[in-house]
Enzyme design. Structure first.
Site, PDB file in Angstrom:
ATOM      1  N   GLY A   1       0.832  -1.220   0.015  1.00 23.06           N
ATOM      2  CA  GLY A   1       0.149   0.064   0.013  1.00 23.06           C
ATOM      3  C   GLY A   1       0.909   1.104   0.110  1.00 23.06           C
ATOM      4  O   GLY A   1       0.318   2.223  -0.607  1.00 23.06           O
TER       5      GLY A   1
ATOM      6  N   GLU B   1       4.346   4.012   5.870  1.00 24.04           N
ATOM      7  CA  GLU B   1       3.264   3.547   5.716  1.00 24.04           C
ATOM      8  C   GLU B   1       1.902   4.062   4.896  1.00 24.04           C
ATOM      9  O   GLU B   1       1.951   5.422   5.030  1.00 24.04           O
ATOM     10  CB  GLU B   1       2.823   2.956   7.212  1.00 24.04           C
ATOM     11  N   ASP B   2       1.140   3.512   4.546  1.00 22.27           N
ATOM     12  CA  ASP B   2      -0.084   4.014   3.746  1.00 22.27           C
ATOM     13  C   ASP B   2      -1.056   4.500   4.908  1.00 22.27           C
ATOM     14  O   ASP B   2      -1.525   5.714   4.773  1.00 22.27           O
ATOM     15  CB  ASP B   2      -0.724   3.272   2.873  1.00 22.27           C
TER      16      ASP B   2
ATOM     17  N   ASP C   1      -4.375   2.025  11.154  1.00 23.07           N
ATOM     18  CA  ASP C   1      -5.772   1.924  11.404  1.00 23.07           C
ATOM     19  C   ASP C   1      -5.760   1.253  13.018  1.00 23.07           C
ATOM     20  O   ASP C   1      -5.854   2.304  13.844  1.00 23.07           O
ATOM     21  CB  ASP C   1      -6.263   0.834  10.610  1.00 23.07           C
TER      22      ASP C   1
ATOM     23  N   LYS D   1      -5.946   6.856  11.218  1.00 23.93           N
ATOM     24  CA  LYS D   1      -7.238   6.834  11.785  1.00 23.93           C
ATOM     25  C   LYS D   1      -7.156   6.537  13.362  1.00 23.93           C
ATOM     26  O   LYS D   1      -7.408   5.466  13.747  1.00 23.93           O
ATOM     27  CB  LYS D   1      -8.082   5.549  11.294  1.00 23.93           C
TER      28      LYS D   1
ATOM     29  N   PHE E   1     -13.441   3.158   5.543  1.00 19.69           N
ATOM     30  CA  PHE E   1     -12.847   2.441   4.574  1.00 19.69           C
ATOM     31  C   PHE E   1     -12.306   3.176   3.387  1.00 19.69           C
ATOM     32  O   PHE E   1     -13.477   3.802   2.765  1.00 19.69           O
ATOM     33  CB  PHE E   1     -13.295   1.111   4.103  1.00 19.69           C
TER      34      PHE E   1
ATOM     35  N   ASP F   1      -5.894  -0.446  -1.151  1.00 17.18           N
ATOM     36  CA  ASP F   1      -6.699  -1.350  -2.081  1.00 17.18           C
ATOM     37  C   ASP F   1      -8.037  -1.922  -1.244  1.00 17.18           C
ATOM     38  O   ASP F   1      -8.248  -2.008  -0.197  1.00 17.18           O
ATOM     39  CB  ASP F   1      -5.953  -2.531  -2.187  1.00 17.18           C
TER      40      ASP F   1
ATOM     41  N   ARG G   1      -5.595   0.572  -6.260  1.00 13.63           N
ATOM     42  CA  ARG G   1      -4.473   0.921  -5.876  1.00 13.63           C
ATOM     43  C   ARG G   1      -3.921   2.056  -6.733  1.00 13.63           C
ATOM     44  O   ARG G   1      -3.321   2.870  -6.401  1.00 13.63           O
ATOM     45  CB  ARG G   1      -3.385   0.069  -5.422  1.00 13.63           C
TER      46      ARG G   1
HETATM   47  P1  IMP Z   1      -3.574  -1.855  11.211  1.00 17.05           P
HETATM   48  O1  IMP Z   1      -2.761  -2.921  11.385  1.00 17.05           O
HETATM   49  O2  IMP Z   1      -5.158  -2.184  11.505  1.00 17.05           O
HETATM   50  O3  IMP Z   1      -3.073  -0.593  11.463  1.00 17.05           O
HETATM   51  O4  IMP Z   1      -3.855  -2.005   9.624  1.00 17.05           O
HETATM   52  C1  IMP Z   1      -2.939  -1.254   8.775  1.00 17.05           C
HETATM   53  C2  IMP Z   1      -3.134  -1.818   7.236  1.00 17.05           C
HETATM   54  O5  IMP Z   1      -4.589  -2.141   7.098  1.00 17.05           O
HETATM   55  C3  IMP Z   1      -2.679  -0.891   6.485  1.00 17.05           C
HETATM   56  O6  IMP Z   1      -1.186  -0.961   5.993  1.00 17.05           O
HETATM   57  C4  IMP Z   1      -3.497  -1.232   4.982  1.00 17.05           C
HETATM   58  O7  IMP Z   1      -2.805  -2.048   4.195  1.00 17.05           O
HETATM   59  C5  IMP Z   1      -4.893  -1.835   5.747  1.00 17.05           C
HETATM   60  N1  IMP Z   1      -5.741  -0.948   5.830  1.00 17.05           N
HETATM   61  C6  IMP Z   1      -6.291  -0.177   7.026  1.00 17.05           C
HETATM   62  N2  IMP Z   1      -7.266   0.691   6.853  1.00 17.05           N
HETATM   63  C7  IMP Z   1      -7.550   0.706   5.550  1.00 17.05           C
HETATM   64  C8  IMP Z   1      -8.329   1.197   4.430  1.00 17.05           C
HETATM   65  O8  IMP Z   1      -9.228   2.172   5.263  1.00 17.05           O
HETATM   66  N3  IMP Z   1      -8.516   0.803   3.494  1.00 17.05           N
HETATM   67  C9  IMP Z   1      -7.530  -0.159   2.863  1.00 17.05           C
HETATM   68  N4  IMP Z   1      -6.657  -0.718   3.477  1.00 17.05           N
HETATM   69  C10 IMP Z   1      -6.689  -0.308   4.900  1.00 17.05           C
HETATM   70 MG    MG Z   2      -0.442  -1.433   4.307  1.00 14.44          MG
END
Ligand code: IMP
Ligand code: MG
Length: 179
Positions: A48, A102-103, A106, A134, A155, A162, A168
């Site tokens: 991402g 990082e993209d 979350d 977020k 989302f 993606d 993407r």
């Molecule tokens: P985390 O581990 O929950 O912080 O998630 C991080 C990863 O989940 C990111 O690197 C993204 O690849 C994916 N992700 C989290 N939120 C979204 C979203 O809103 N759209 C798409 N991918 C997401």
């Molecule tokens: Mg990611």
């Protein structure tokens, strides 16, 4: 701008590519100032973050190197809660300043796991740059050092983000329409 549809879900425009470029330029300027003369290793979290890392890296005005890692925690639009490191870092990070790119953060699980792994390799210091953050979804204690945009827990897709591998390549960022 029009809405887009993937997997039967409708997404509406959220952040334009112009807004993204402007913000990425500002973060690049900040990193340039803070890391001048330190030759940081920029670590892009695939898949991402690659558009963000690319734009950020190309806008750095200081010496820097780039490396890539791959981790995954998502299946569809829900966090699976499981974090896996698929491709590891081959470059040595020992005693080097590292900036993880990082993209999106979350729940923060991906970043927490990666930070813990990375710190065992004794980098000089580690900072985190995320295009999107977020805070309402955060479970782990993660404070990103550079944030492009703070957004609500919805989302989103585009600019590297993606839905099951699709979307993407959208230049703008879109948010899931919930009505
Ligand atoms: P985390 O581990 O929950 O912080 O998630 C991080 C990863 O989940 C990111 O690197 C993204 O690849 C994916 N992700 C989290 N939120 C979204 C979203 O809103 N759209 C798409 N991918 C997401
Ligand atoms: Mg990611």
């Amino acid at each position: 701008m029009k809405t887009v549809t993937y997997n039967g879900l409708t997404f509406k425009p959220f952040i334009t590519s112009d807004q993204i470029s402007k913000r990425v330029g500002e973060i690049a300027a900040q990193i340039t100032e803070e890391y001048s003369g330190r030759n940081p290793l920029i670590v892009c979290v695939l898949n991402g973050a690659f558009p963000f890392a690319s734009e950020l890296f190309m806008n750095l005005g200081c010496d820097a190197q780039i490396a890539f890692v791959r981790l995954q925690s998502y299946c569809g639009t829900e966090s699976s809660g499981e974090v896996r490191q698929v491709v590891g870092l081959t470059e040595s990070v020992k005693d080097r300043p590292v900036v993880i790119v990082e993209d999106i953060i979350d729940t923060g699980r991906t970043m927490a796991r990666f930070l813990a792994d990375l710190k065992t390799q004794e980098p000089a210091d580690v900072k985190v740059a995320t295009l999107l953050f977020k805070p309402d979804a955060l479970i782990e204690k993660i404070t990103p050092d550079y944030v492009g945009f703070t957004i609500p827990s919805k989302f989103i897709i585009g600019y590297g983000l993606d839905l099951n591998g699709q979307a993407r390549n959208l230049k703008d960022i879109y948010v899931l329409q919930q009505d």
